[in-house]
Design a protein around this motif. Structure first.
Motif, PDB file in Angstrom:
ATOM      1  N   ARG A 225      73.952  -7.655  10.943  1.00 21.55           N
ATOM      2  CA  ARG A 225      73.233  -7.373  12.390  1.00 21.55           C
ATOM      3  C   ARG A 225      73.195  -6.338  12.274  1.00 21.55           C
ATOM      4  O   ARG A 225      74.593  -5.471  12.780  1.00 21.55           O
ATOM      5  N   LEU A 226      72.745  -5.442  12.483  1.00 21.65           N
ATOM      6  CA  LEU A 226      72.273  -4.000  13.557  1.00 21.65           C
ATOM      7  C   LEU A 226      71.671  -3.680  14.609  1.00 21.65           C
ATOM      8  O   LEU A 226      70.503  -4.434  14.577  1.00 21.65           O
ATOM      9  N   ALA A 227      71.955  -2.960  15.615  1.00 20.67           N
ATOM     10  CA  ALA A 227      72.111  -3.151  16.987  1.00 20.67           C
ATOM     11  C   ALA A 227      72.330  -2.300  17.844  1.00 20.67           C
ATOM     12  O   ALA A 227      73.018  -1.506  17.439  1.00 20.67           O
ATOM     13  N   ILE A 228      71.895  -2.435  18.790  1.00 14.98           N
ATOM     14  CA  ILE A 228      72.369  -1.258  19.948  1.00 14.98           C
ATOM     15  C   ILE A 228      72.253  -1.594  21.565  1.00 14.98           C
ATOM     16  O   ILE A 228      71.783  -1.896  21.254  1.00 14.98           O
ATOM     17  N   SER A 229      73.831  -1.642  20.994  1.00 13.66           N
ATOM     18  CA  SER A 229      74.163  -2.222  22.300  1.00 13.66           C
ATOM     19  C   SER A 229      73.836  -1.128  23.807  1.00 13.66           C
ATOM     20  O   SER A 229      73.866   0.132  23.881  1.00 13.66           O
ATOM     21  N   ALA A 230      73.038  -1.975  25.000  1.00 13.29           N
ATOM     22  CA  ALA A 230      72.695  -1.806  26.019  1.00 13.29           C
ATOM     23  C   ALA A 230      74.000  -1.499  27.155  1.00 13.29           C
ATOM     24  O   ALA A 230      73.723  -0.418  28.422  1.00 13.29           O
ATOM     25  N   TYR A 231      75.182  -1.802  27.279  1.00 12.10           N
ATOM     26  CA  TYR A 231      76.554  -1.347  27.447  1.00 12.10           C
ATOM     27  C   TYR A 231      77.740  -0.812  26.220  1.00 12.10           C
ATOM     28  O   TYR A 231      78.907  -1.393  26.323  1.00 12.10           O
ATOM     29  N   ASP A 232      76.629   0.487  26.185  1.00 13.97           N
ATOM     30  CA  ASP A 232      77.421   1.344  24.456  1.00 13.97           C
ATOM     31  C   ASP A 232      79.096   1.660  24.946  1.00 13.97           C
ATOM     32  O   ASP A 232      79.389   2.454  26.028  1.00 13.97           O
ATOM     33  N   THR A 233      80.163   1.128  25.159  1.00 13.05           N
ATOM     34  CA  THR A 233      81.419   1.859  25.151  1.00 13.05           C
ATOM     35  C   THR A 233      82.621   2.403  24.563  1.00 13.05           C
ATOM     36  O   THR A 233      83.012   1.225  23.410  1.00 13.05           O
ATOM     37  N   ALA A 234      82.247   3.680  24.271  1.00 14.49           N
ATOM     38  CA  ALA A 234      82.898   3.474  22.735  1.00 14.49           C
ATOM     39  C   ALA A 234      85.124   2.802  22.892  1.00 14.49           C
ATOM     40  O   ALA A 234      85.583   4.014  23.949  1.00 14.49           O
ATOM     41  N   ARG A 235      85.670   2.764  22.272  1.00 17.33           N
ATOM     42  CA  ARG A 235      87.323   2.311  22.207  1.00 17.33           C
ATOM     43  C   ARG A 235      88.030   1.771  21.072  1.00 17.33           C
ATOM     44  O   ARG A 235      87.081   1.301  20.638  1.00 17.33           O
TER      45      ARG A 235
ATOM     46  N   GLY B  82      77.849  -7.842  21.310  1.00 19.51           N
ATOM     47  CA  GLY B  82      78.144  -8.618  22.293  1.00 19.51           C
ATOM     48  C   GLY B  82      79.643  -8.275  23.785  1.00 19.51           C
ATOM     49  O   GLY B  82      79.694  -8.314  24.212  1.00 19.51           O
ATOM     50  N   VAL B  83      80.653  -7.667  22.411  1.00 17.07           N
ATOM     51  CA  VAL B  83      81.739  -7.034  22.839  1.00 17.07           C
ATOM     52  C   VAL B  83      81.593  -6.564  24.071  1.00 17.07           C
ATOM     53  O   VAL B  83      82.561  -5.996  24.703  1.00 17.07           O
ATOM     54  N   GLN B  84      80.990  -5.311  23.502  1.00 18.67           N
ATOM     55  CA  GLN B  84      80.442  -4.169  24.418  1.00 18.67           C
ATOM     56  C   GLN B  84      80.603  -4.445  26.429  1.00 18.67           C
ATOM     57  O   GLN B  84      80.999  -3.503  26.456  1.00 18.67           O
ATOM     58  N   VAL B  85      80.201  -5.507  26.572  1.00 17.87           N
ATOM     59  CA  VAL B  85      79.532  -6.096  27.712  1.00 17.87           C
ATOM     60  C   VAL B  85      81.467  -5.993  28.009  1.00 17.87           C
ATOM     61  O   VAL B  85      81.182  -5.646  29.429  1.00 17.87           O
ATOM     62  N   ALA B  86      82.048  -6.797  27.468  1.00 15.13           N
ATOM     63  CA  ALA B  86      82.930  -7.107  27.474  1.00 15.13           C
ATOM     64  C   ALA B  86      83.922  -5.280  28.648  1.00 15.13           C
ATOM     65  O   ALA B  86      84.878  -5.421  29.293  1.00 15.13           O
ATOM     66  N   LEU B  87      83.671  -4.382  27.189  1.00 13.45           N
ATOM     67  CA  LEU B  87      84.639  -2.879  27.472  1.00 13.45           C
ATOM     68  C   LEU B  87      83.751  -2.360  28.245  1.00 13.45           C
ATOM     69  O   LEU B  87      84.837  -1.542  29.147  1.00 13.45           O
TER      70      LEU B  87
END
Length: 317
Positions: free
Chosen positions: A155-165, A198-203
Motif C-alpha cells: 500500500r503506497l500512500a501520501i500522508s496528510a501529516y508527513d513528518t520526517a523523522r 498512519g503513524v505520521q499523525v502521531a509524529l
C-alpha cells in the motif's frame, strides 16, 4: 511513495531475469524509465484490471515473477475475485502495488479512496500485506516482497501529516519501526501504534503539539500478518504501559487495528485500547487528504486527546 517504489522495484528487476512489471495504464511520468529498461518484460495491460490479474497469474504459472501496479481501489476492489481465485488460491508469486492508500486521492472522491483495501485483502488465503510508514520505508518492504514465494500487496500512500523523522529502531522481520522512546516516566505511559503512514499523525503531534514525550512510545507497524512475538521492543512497551492508542487511515471494520487487538490479547492484558480510524458519512464533502481526515476526526489533536484521556483514566484507577 510512488517514486521510491519504482526505484526499489527497478533494483529488484535488474537482478531478476524472471521478473516482469504490469501496469493498468497508470504510472505516467513514473514508469517510463522502467519500461525502457525492461523491454518485453514490461506490459501495459490497459484499463482492464480484472484481465491484468489473470495475465499476472498466467505469467506466474510459467515461472515468471510479476509485479502489478494500479491505483489502490482499482488494484484491489475491482479485481478481488481474480486476486482470490487466480493468485491467492494458487499461492502464486504475484506482487500487487496499490498507489494512493487511504485518502491520498482526496478530491477525487470515494471511488478513488482506499479505506478498505487492507481489510479485504488480509482475509484472503496466502496473502501478505505491506504498508510502509514513510518514503524511506518502501525499499525494505519491496525487498521482503521480492523474496516471497506467494502473493503480496504493498500500500503506497501520501500522508496528510508527513513528518520526517528517522526511526530509533526497525525490526528486520516485522518491519515495525520504533520512532520515539521516553527518557523517563513521570506518569502512566501510553503506547501509540500507527499502521503504515498512519503513524505520521502521531509524529506530527510529537513535533507540533503538546504531547507529553516523557510518557509515550511511538511505533509504526508495516506488515501483516502481525508478529508481535518477534518484536521485543513493542511487546515490552505494551506490557509496561498496557494502554494503546492505535491510528490508521482505514475504516475500523476489518482494519489493522482490529487485528492488532486480537494479536495483543493472548500476550498482554490491556487496560485501554483507543482506535482512531477513518469513517464515512454520505453528507461528507471532498477536498485534500488532510480535509478528509479532519472531517472524520483522524487528526493529531484527536490523538493528543486520546492519549490524555488514557493517562487520566490510568491516574484514577
Amino acid at each position: 511513495m510512488r517514486v521510491p517504489f519504482v526505484r526499489a522495484v527497478s533494483d529488484v528487476l535488474a537482478g531478476d531475469s524472471s521478473g516482469m512489471f504490469i501496469t493498468g495504464d497508470l504510472g505516467f511520468n513514473a514508469l517510463e524509465e522502467l519500461a525502457s529498461s525492461l523491454g518485453k518484460r514490461f506490459l501495459n495491460a490497459g484499463v482492464a484490471e480484472q484481465n491484468m490479474m489473470g495475465v499476472a497469474a498466467g505469467a506466474a504459472l510459467t515461472g515468471l515473477r510479476p509485479w502489478v501496479y494500479s491505483i489502490a481501489p482499482f488494484a484491489t476492489y475491482r479485481c478481488l475475485e481474480q486476486i482470490r481465485n487466480d493468485i491467492c488460491l494458487h499461492h502464486l508469486p504475484v506482487r500487487i502495488a496499490g498507489n494512493g492508500g487511504g485518502f491520498t486521492y482526496g478530491i477525487m472522491g470515494s471511488t478513488h479512496h482506499a479505506l478498505e483495501d487492507l481489510a479485504v485483502l488480509k482475509s484472503l488465503p496466502n496473502m501478505q500485506l505491506f504498508f510502509p510508514c514513510g518514503n524511506d520505508h518502501v525499499a525494505a518492504a519491496v525487498t521482503k516482497m521480492a523474496a516471497l514465494t506467494g502473493p503480496s500487496y504493498i500500500r503506497l500512500a501520501i500522508s496528510a501529516y508527513d513528518t520526517a523523522r528517522s526511526p530509533l529502531h526497525e525490526n528486520p522481520v516485522t518491519l515495525t519501526r520504533h520512532y520515539f522512546a521516553r527518557a523517563s516516566r513521570k506518569a502512566p505511559g501510553v503506547t501509540i501504534v500507527g499502521a503504515g503512514h498512519g503513524v505520521q499523525v502521531a509524529l506530527h503531534a510529537l513535533a507540533n503539539l503538546h504531547l507529553d514525550r516523557e510518557n509515550v512510545d511511538v511505533f509504526g507497524v508495516a506488515r501483516f500478518p502481525l508478529d508481535l512475538a518477534s518484536d521485543e521492543l513493542l511487546a515490552a512497551s505494551l506490557a509496561e504501559t498496557r494502554r494503546v492508542v492505535f491510528v490508521e487511515e482505514h475504516y475500523r471494520a476489518g482494519g489493522i487495528g482490529e487485528s492488532f487487538a486480537l494479536a495483543v490479547a493472548p500476550v498482554t492484558s490491556l487496560t485501554s485500547l483507543r482506535l482512531l480510524s477513518a469513517s464515512y458519512d454520505r453528507a461528507q464533502r471532498y477536498g485534500s487528504p488532510r480535509f478528509h481526515m479532519q472531517q472524520c476526526n483522524l487528526t493529531p489533536d484527536a490523538l493528543v486527546a486520546a492519549v490524555t484521556d488514557a493517562v487520566s483514566l490510568a491516574g484514577r484507577s
